[in-house]
Design an enzyme around this catalytic site. Structure first.
Site, PDB file in Angstrom:
ATOM      1  N   CYS A 318       0.831  -1.210   0.000  1.00 33.92           N
ATOM      2  CA  CYS A 318       0.000   0.000   0.000  1.00 33.92           C
ATOM      3  C   CYS A 318       0.862   1.255   0.000  1.00 33.92           C
ATOM      4  O   CYS A 318       0.457   2.294  -0.526  1.00 33.92           O
ATOM      5  CB  CYS A 318      -0.956  -0.006   1.189  1.00 33.92           C
ATOM      6  SG  CYS A 318      -0.148  -0.190   2.799  1.00 33.92           S
ATOM      7  N   HIS A 888      -1.310   1.488   7.345  1.00 38.58           N
ATOM      8  CA  HIS A 888      -1.887   1.396   6.002  1.00 38.58           C
ATOM      9  C   HIS A 888      -1.813   2.762   5.337  1.00 38.58           C
ATOM     10  O   HIS A 888      -2.044   3.800   5.969  1.00 38.58           O
ATOM     11  CB  HIS A 888      -3.339   0.923   6.091  1.00 38.58           C
ATOM     12  CG  HIS A 888      -3.981   0.717   4.750  1.00 38.58           C
ATOM     13  ND1 HIS A 888      -3.492  -0.163   3.811  1.00 38.58           N
ATOM     14  CD2 HIS A 888      -5.080   1.308   4.179  1.00 38.58           C
ATOM     15  CE1 HIS A 888      -4.261  -0.126   2.727  1.00 38.58           C
ATOM     16  NE2 HIS A 888      -5.217   0.756   2.931  1.00 38.58           N
TER      17      HIS A 888
END
EC number: 3.4.19.12
Length: 963
Positions: A318, A888
């Site tokens: 990510c 994230h």
């Protein structure tokens, strides 16, 4: 012919016969290290790690005395150990060589060993014991390493020679295999391959049955094919070939068997299918539908908004997706690639570049994302290229999006550098010349060596001013930059959670949340806790408890920065601070461990081990009661909340049985160093390293009486002197009691089950302060930029050499903005690093979407006729959610065609409003200068990439081009 010494529970019979008092315990003392016993231990460890080598290992242990009497081989001196492990050709300083083996050693054990050898006392209680790598393993069945281990934090690497020295001196924990890894050669670097690639090998006609096999990144596809043929017992005359199943479910044929696993972009967990040619000459795959690598069937007829395209997460990628989405939404750079301007500027011969491969891989990605034919794409090829040229991004661990962005911008610049042969440029100081002249000279020199679309779009100019504190000499230089890394105003406070253990046994432990100064001392923690408890700081001792042991006992003057957020900190109430002078106080503070005797088995020998449990204690004992019986009574009082005292019926029932057991075992007293049996505790966790042991005054006042004494009184537990590890694997003479000031309470399983209440023992109460949350006021982006341009003094580790004084000086340094680029990247430094701690700052930074005005920060004489040169509008934000070691990344970006903001979360894309963009997660900000945005919207500017000469448009630099 002599016979090799036999071992009984790890004890050489020959040594046991000479030392019968140690035979009861069943372990060798540290100094006993005869070759036969040592090789026997090595053979036993080898059996567990590799059953196939068991016979050879045992034979090696026996062979030592086949032709002569066994020789005793003492441990080398501590200085000698240190030199062999840390220095020289065989030590940690040994350079990496491709193909050599290196070994992983658990960090805490290695630090314990360092403390032991540097202490200079071979009989020190800090002896580390067997090498124990338990905390590095995910399980003890397949012995797989945990994911995300970090060198220097979780483990250290040792070359083969150093590893074998340590194993021969200290042994390896029973059953654990050595963690051996090979050095591989990657582009421009050699690296120990801690995580090999694990592939799942299957046959096309039996996909449910797989073989998990590890391969090096440098292994060839041919080796993978040969391994698959061997595993599936394929006949030599049969033809086979391999397919790789990617994350989208499609299949890629592995044509070239000469390329490496790395070049083929194979990853851990990937399915590799081997198919065998049928007898009629056809392949089974001819009947299979093989999908395109990057496009699913539903995408073939899909027509969407160009640029509104997700990126598949390949596994912790990510961070890469976020950086790519931000860069993809830089209008002039994307137009540059969409219009193929890059093809004329690819620099294949730049030694600092990547042969154009990064630029081509990024161009392919941009073209797919902006084609309007994909809902999401798989950046598989791009990820492979990044890992190939930047080994730090190999594999699928978490990384920093800003670090990837920095690498990508530098890689694109070198791949697209219009300067084919870089000339030597001498950097000159200002020497009193006007800033305008020096700045223009610096920019021209920069452009002589660096001229690309990246420079045109992202590079600006700093002014750096250094002032010598001694002679006052001023040095002014101008340096290019690609992004601004601006600090966040940092709070001088931190929150620590601790457990307070009161002396009153009726009170449960209390959990407290304390606000303490970041640069404070342990004494500040005690003062803060005193305000909650009413207990004087002088009656507190602070300890780090790990794996049921005291990992560290803190002194009052130690810095709070040595306490990590993940540490379990216990603060004990004692009767007063311990002094170093014997007899200076009436009470003695004793550290106490809890252990349970548990059955264990070592090959054909059964014995009882001792396992630590519960939380250790610091107990104040009056000096006049410091006998074994007095200590027993004090401990019974301290444990009375969760230990039931036996009644008279219990004592009567146990008299006869106790007498029988005493006659059988005859437990020696601690002062003689005796113990029924005390192997290493078997629970996971590194050896304790109490680096600052307080001078506990354990005199010989305990006497030489045995404990428990022979009397008809039921004792719930026995007491034993131990070392800081909680083990008593060495003989302890009365003179050594000072060196082993720890007491262990040893429980028999039945007695513990009957009288020890585990639920009550683990109980605690939360103080009202636990719900406290330290409020953080938001800061403006302009404040961060002001902090960036503030005068600072250089640190001792990074002094400046003053050409006037001819000495290194701690000069003052100030950075100012001289020239700003078309696209200004602002990196918010949310991650704070110190010697002892790392933390993420979740401060809310308020940043404008439009009209960010830099006119007050740019010191170059300004062009008042064009104020747009200093005003910026936001076009993209890279967000980070989570903490330091996990989290994230996502992206907010404004589409250059529609002007609509979207939220990119890997392969998911959704429209958002502008009021949703500002958050505590904002990490990297992309701003576009307003004059550039206006130019791109004009009919002339919308046809191509104005920043590139290849697209017939002059660069937008404020200085003239120099080529």
């Amino acid at each position: 012919m002599a016979v090799a010494p036999r071992l009984f529970g790890g004890l050489c019979f020959r040594f046991r016969d000479q030392n019968p008092e140690v035979a009861v315990e069943g372990r060798l003392p540290i100094s006993h290290s005869c070759v036969g016993c040592r090789r026997e231990r090595t053979a036993m460890a080898t059996v567990a790690a590799n059953p196939a080598a068991a016979a050879a290992a045992v034979a090696a242990a026996a062979a030592v005395t086949e032709d002569r009497e066994p020789q005793h081989e003492e441990l080398p001196g501590l200085d000698s150990q240190w030199r062999q492990i840390e220095n020289g050709e065989s030590g940690r300083e040994r350079p990496l060589r491709a193909g050599e083996s290196w070994f992983l050693v658990e960090k805490h054990w290695y630090k314990q060993w360092e403390a032991y050898v540097q202490g200079g006392d071979q009989d020190s209680s800090t002896f580390p014991g067997c090498i124990n790598n338990a905390t590095l393993f995910q399980d003890e069945i397949n012995w797989r390493l945990k994911e995300g281990l970090v060198e220097g934090e979780d483990y250290v690497l040792l070359p083969a020679a150093a590893w074998h020295y340590l194993v021969s001196w200290y042994g390896l924990e029973h059953g654990q295999p050595p963690i051996e890894r090979k050095v591989i050669e990657l582009p421009n670097i050699q690296k120990v391959e801690v995580y090999p690639v694990e592939l799942l090998l299957v046959r096309h006609n039996d996909l449910g049955k797989s073989h998990t096999v590890q391969f090096s990144h440098t292994d060839s596809i041919g080796l993978v094919l040969r391994t698959a043929r061997e595993r599936f017992l394929v006949e030599p005359q049969e033809d086979t070939r391999l397919w790789a199943k990617n994350s989208e479910g499609s299949l890629d044929r592995l044509y070239d068997t000469h390329i490496t696993v790395l070049d083929a972009a194979l990853e851990t967990g990937q399915l590799i299918i081997m198919e065998t040619r049928k007898k009629d000459g056809t392949w089974p795959s001819a009947q299979l539908h093989v999908m395109n690598n990057n496009m699913s069937e539903e995408d073939e007829d899909f027509k969407g908004q160009p640029g509104i395209c997700g990126l598949t997460n390949l596994g912790n990628t990510c961070f890469m997706n976020s950086a790519l989405q931000c860069l993809s939404n830089v209008p002039q750079l994307t137009e540059y690639f969409l219009n193929n301007c890059y093809l004329e500027e690819l620099n294949f011969r730049n030694p600092l570049g990547m042969k154009g491969e990064i630029a081509e891989a990024y161009a392919d990605l941009v073209k797919q994302a902006w084609s309007g034919h994909h809902r999401s794409i798989v950046p598989h090829v791009f990820k492979n290229k990044v890992g190939h040229f930047a080994s730090q991004f190999l594999g699928y661990q978490q990384h920093d999006s800003q670090e990837l962005l920095s690498f990508l911008l530098d890689g694109l610049h070198e791949d697209l550098n219009r300067v084919k042969k870089k000339e030597y440029v001498e950097l000159c100081d200002a020497a009193g010349r006007p800033d305008q002249e020096v700045a223009q000279e610096a920019w021209q020199n920069h452009k002589r060596r660096n001229d690309s679309v990246i420079v045109d779009t992202f590079h600006g100019l700093f002014k750096s001013t250094l002032v010598c504190p001694d002679c006052g000499n001023v040095s002014v230089t101008f340096d290019p930059f690609c992004y601004l890394s601006v600090p966040l105003p940092i709070s001088h406070k931190r929150v620590l959670e601790v457990f307070f253990i009161p002396m009153d046994p009726r009170r449960k432990p209390e959990q407290h949340r304390l606000v303490v100064p970041k640069k404070g001392k342990i004494s500040d923690l005690c003062v803060a806790l005193s305000k909650h408890t009413g207990i004087s700081p002088e009656r507190m001792m602070v300890a780090d408890v790990f794996s049921h042991r005291f990992y560290k006992l803190y002194q009052l003057e130690e810095p709070l920065s040595s306490i990590l957020d993940r540490d379990d900190i216990f603060v004990y109430e004692v009767s007063g601070r311990i002094e170093a002078i014997e007899g200076s106080r009436e009470d003695i503070v004793v550290p106490v461990y809890l252990r349970e005797r548990t059955p264990a088995r070592d090959y054909n020998n059964s014995y009882y081990g001792l396992m630590l449990f519960g939380h250790p204690l610091l107990v104040s004992v009056p000096r006049d009661r410091f006998t074994w019986e007095g200590l027993y009574n004090v401990l019974m009082y301290r444990l009375s909340r969760y230990v039931t005292k036996p009644n008279s019926d219990d004592e009567d029932d146990g008299d006869e049985k106790e007498d029988d057991e005493e006659d059988k075992d005859d437990v020696p007293g601690p002062s003689t160093g005796g113990s029924l049996r005390d192997p290493e505790p078997e629970q996971a966790g590194p050896s304790s390293g109490v680096t600052n042991r307080c001078p506990f005054l354990l005199d010989n006042c305990l006497g030489t009486s045995q404990w428990p004494p022979r009397r008809r009184r039921k004792q719930l537990f026995t007491l034993q002197t131990v070392n800081s590890n909680g083990t008593s694997d060495r003989t302890t003479s009365p003179e050594e009691v000072h060196a082993q000031p720890y007491i262990a309470i040893d429980w028999e399983p039945e007695m513990k089950k009957r009288y020890y209440d585990e639920v009550e023992a683990e109980g605690y109460v939360k103080h009202d302060c636990v719900g406290y949350v330290m409020k953080k006021a938001p800061v403006r982006l302009q404040e961060c930029i002001e902090l960036f341009t503030t005068v600072e003094t250089l640190e001792k580790e990074n002094p400046w050499y003053c050409p006037s004084c001819k000495q290194h000086q701690l000069a003052t340094k100030k950075l100012d903005l001289w020239m700003l680029p078309e696209i200004l990247i602002i990196h918010l430094k949310r991650f704070s690093y110190t010697k002892f701690s790392r933390e993420k700052l979740d401060t809310l930074v308020e940043f404008p979407i439009r009209d960010l005005d830099f006119s007050e920060f740019v010191i170059q004489p300004q062009n008042e006729s064009n104020p747009e040169l200093y005003k910026y509008d936001l076009i993209a934000v890279s967000n980070h959610y989570g903490g330091m070691r996990d989290g994230h990344y996502t992206t907010f970006a404004c589409n250059k065609d529609s002007g609509q903001w979207h939220y990119f979360d890997d392969n998911s894309v959704s429209p958002v409003n502008e009021n949703q963009i500002e958050s505590k997660a904002a990490y990297v900000l992309f701003y576009q200068r307003q004059d550039v945005a206006r130019r791109l919207l004009s009919p002339a500017g919308s046809s191509g990439a104005p920043a590139s000469p290849a697209c017939s448009s002059p660069p937008s630099s404020e200085f003239m081009d120099v080529n």
